[in-house]
Scaffold this active site. Structure first.
Site, PDB file in Angstrom:
ATOM      1  N   LYS A   1     -12.809  -8.841  -4.235  1.00  0.00           N
ATOM      2  CA  LYS A   1     -11.359  -8.671  -4.310  1.00  0.00           C
ATOM      3  C   LYS A   1     -10.853  -9.311  -5.603  1.00  0.00           C
ATOM      4  CE  LYS A   1      -9.974  -6.407  -0.613  1.00  0.00           C
ATOM      5  NZ  LYS A   1      -9.054  -5.248  -0.699  1.00  0.00           N
TER       6      LYS A   1
ATOM      7  N   ARG B   1     -13.099 -14.022  -2.395  1.00  0.00           N
ATOM      8  CA  ARG B   1     -12.189 -14.718  -1.483  1.00  0.00           C
ATOM      9  C   ARG B   1     -12.916 -15.601  -0.477  1.00  0.00           C
ATOM     10  NH1 ARG B   1      -7.544  -9.956  -0.777  1.00  0.00           N
ATOM     11  NH2 ARG B   1      -6.334 -10.645  -2.600  1.00  0.00           N
TER      12      ARG B   1
ATOM     13  N   ASP C   1      -7.397  -7.906   3.842  1.00  0.00           N
ATOM     14  CA  ASP C   1      -6.607  -8.784   2.978  1.00  0.00           C
ATOM     15  C   ASP C   1      -6.091 -10.029   3.701  1.00  0.00           C
ATOM     16  OD1 ASP C   1      -6.841  -7.308   0.632  1.00  0.00           O
ATOM     17  OD2 ASP C   1      -5.172  -6.003   1.173  1.00  0.00           O
TER      18      ASP C   1
ATOM     19  N   ARG D   1     -13.274  -7.003 -12.211  1.00  0.00           N
ATOM     20  CA  ARG D   1     -13.606  -6.356 -10.949  1.00  0.00           C
ATOM     21  C   ARG D   1     -14.346  -5.038 -11.181  1.00  0.00           C
ATOM     22  NH1 ARG D   1      -8.318  -6.380  -7.230  1.00  0.00           N
ATOM     23  NH2 ARG D   1      -9.844  -5.645  -5.713  1.00  0.00           N
TER      24      ARG D   1
ATOM     25  N   GLN E   1      -9.268   2.229  -0.860  1.00  0.00           N
ATOM     26  CA  GLN E   1      -9.032   2.547  -2.265  1.00  0.00           C
ATOM     27  C   GLN E   1      -9.938   3.678  -2.729  1.00  0.00           C
ATOM     28  OE1 GLN E   1      -9.542  -1.083  -4.448  1.00  0.00           O
ATOM     29  NE2 GLN E   1      -7.726  -2.073  -3.600  1.00  0.00           N
TER      30      GLN E   1
ATOM     31  N   SER F   1     -13.640   1.394   2.339  1.00  0.00           N
ATOM     32  CA  SER F   1     -12.688   1.116   1.266  1.00  0.00           C
ATOM     33  C   SER F   1     -11.615   2.181   1.251  1.00  0.00           C
ATOM     34  CB  SER F   1     -13.382   1.059  -0.094  1.00  0.00           C
ATOM     35  OG  SER F   1     -12.424   0.967  -1.139  1.00  0.00           O
TER      36      SER F   1
ATOM     37  N   SER G   1       0.823  -1.212   0.000  1.00  0.00           N
ATOM     38  CA  SER G   1       0.000   0.000   0.000  1.00  0.00           C
ATOM     39  C   SER G   1       0.854   1.258   0.000  1.00  0.00           C
ATOM     40  CB  SER G   1      -0.925   0.005   1.223  1.00  0.00           C
ATOM     41  OG  SER G   1      -1.841  -1.058   1.178  1.00  0.00           O
TER      42      SER G   1
END
Length: 450
Positions: free
Chosen positions: A354, A358, A327, A129, A176, A174, A29
């Site tokens: 993801k 997952r 993660d 995605r 992101q 999030s 990151s």
């Protein structure tokens, strides 16, 4: 297929005690953000300890395409001569972000308020995605996006010629999305405000402040309110990237489930928005100790010692902790298989979108290996069998997902029979030295290609 070549089937089997020092790669990151913000600063930013996995290398190539000078000096030492906020040039070619959702979403944010057009693509996994979670808030600045159905890559973004500041409440936790909005806000006049009900990793806020941006965070009843003043001149930095806690999760998880193990992982980032896994493992009874706690580059770090933990117990993982360890749930589910009792993991719907779904990928593999798993839209429960009782002996699909592949390979170190994955190739995207590092600790991991 793997994201960068033919499939690489791999198998892991039970081994003797793991011991030694695990020098895991730099934080992914922070590595992404170092390159992007370095490209948006005026002057030369220097970086040591950069993760040289494919995801980060793809971000470095993208910054070059936008006009920044990005130089690899060897051994994780890099420099970025930036073009300034709003100084991105229009790339001559399509930007290929490979497997990296973080890379593509942060880069979209960084260019969204510049009057340029950019087409993004990726590998098969990334192109499946959803990108609307980022392009929707970027549209508020005046950025336009055209992609495949469902808001998927390949996608072309046309940056805002006259961007306006935005106030945006992030609908789903999030980092992101938050980071994309903040990066877009750099080149918008006035103040851009991001509100998040649940705290997510705050590397972007910390690094923006380090580069000289005027940014503040206030905790209110609505959550964390982050305010950024637009159109600053970012000043270059020297960044020492701490080791990645998400990568550390794999040698740590292995040490916990392999009898007699004692592994030291030095210089691990312990940012409270990232360290949820280690807190959770300790609550389960894992023998984890922080040594030499300190601060480097504005980030808390420590040396982490992990030892075999035979008396793990299942627990309820607080839903509010999910953002700090999103993660790490795949490898947590592996460790939970060796605990006694149920480990319930709620508030994890983000795992469904993801690099793969997952929850489904891990649940399918764990069940095949003899572990009971129940799951729903935003939760799952693993019923552990206790140390020495997990059968194993199956081949699991990695779904082009590096963390799925590494999690099942860690599992094989403690199961009665070996565990295999159909493709370990994607591991290179985040942890290119996984195989030699684990072998150096004593693990038995092999490639099955003839």
């Amino acid at each position: 297929m793997s994201s960068h070549g033919d499939p690489i089937p791999m198998t892991s089997s039970a081994c003797g005690p793991l011991s030694g020092t695990a020098e895991v790669p730099g934080d992914k990151s922070i590595s992404h953000r170092s390159l992007i913000l370095g490209a948006m600063a005026v002057g030369e930013t220097t970086i040591t300890g950069l993760l040289e996995g494919q995801d980060v290398l793809d971000t470095g190539k993208a910054m070059q395409a936008f006009g920044a000078e990005v130089v690899n000096h060897g051994a994780g030492s890099w420099s970025v001569h930036g073009v300034g906020v709003g100084g991105f040039a229009e790339p001559d070619q399509v930007i290929d972000c490979g497997n990296s959702g973080t890379g593509v979403r942060l880069i979209m944010g960084a260019m969204a308020t510049s009057p340029i057009s950019v087409t993004f693509t990726g590998d098969a996994s990334l192109n499946g995605r959803p990108m609307a979670r980022v392009t929707d808030p970027l549209a508020l600045f005046g950025c336009q996006a055209v992609g495949r159905s469902g808001g998927r890559l390949p996608m072309t973004l046309v940056g805002a010629a006259d961007p306006v500041p935005v106030e945006y409440t992030v609908p789903v936790p999030s980092a992101q999305v938050k980071s994309a909005v903040l990066l877009a806000g750099l080149n918008a006049p006035g103040e851009t405000v991001v509100i998040e009900a649940e705290a997510t990793r705050d590397h972007t806020e910390r690094m923006l402040a380090g580069f000289g941006a005027e940014i503040s965070t206030e905790v209110t009843e609505a959550g964390r309110v982050i305010t950024l003043k637009g159109q600053p001149e970012l000043t270059p930095l020297h960044i020492e990237v701490p080791r990645d806690p998400s990568s550390a999760a794999f040698p740590v998880g292995a040490a916990i489930i392999v009898p007699g193990s004692d592994v030291l992982v030095p210089n691990i980032g312990l940012n409270p928005t990232r360290a949820g896994l280690f807190t959770t493992l300790r609550e389960m009874g894992a023998d984890l100790v922080y040594e030499n706690e300190r601060e480097e580059g504005g980030e808390p770090v420590a040396d982490l010692r992990a030892r075999f933990s035979p008396d793990l117990k299942g627990i309820e993982v607080p839903a509010e902790r999910a953002a700090s360890m999103i993660d790490e749930y795949p490898v947590l589910s592996v460790v939970a298989s060796f605990a006694k009792g149920e480990t319930h993991m709620p508030g994890v719907k983000e795992l469904r979108v993801k690099e793969s779904d997952r929850i489904d990928a891990m649940a399918t593999g764990l069940r095949a290996a003899g572990v009971t798993v129940e799951d729903g839209p935003d939760w799952w429960t693993v019923t552990g069998l206790g140390h020495g009782n997990v059968p194993g002996g199956v081949t699991c699909a990695s779904h082009l997902d590096h963390r799925i592949a590494m999690s099942f390979l860690v599992m094989g170190m403690g199961t009665q029979k070996p565990m295999s994955v159909d493709d370990g190739g994607p591991i290179a995207t985040s942890f290119p030295i996984f195989e030699p590092l684990m072998a150096g600790l004593g693990a038995q991991v092999r490639r099955d290609n003839k």
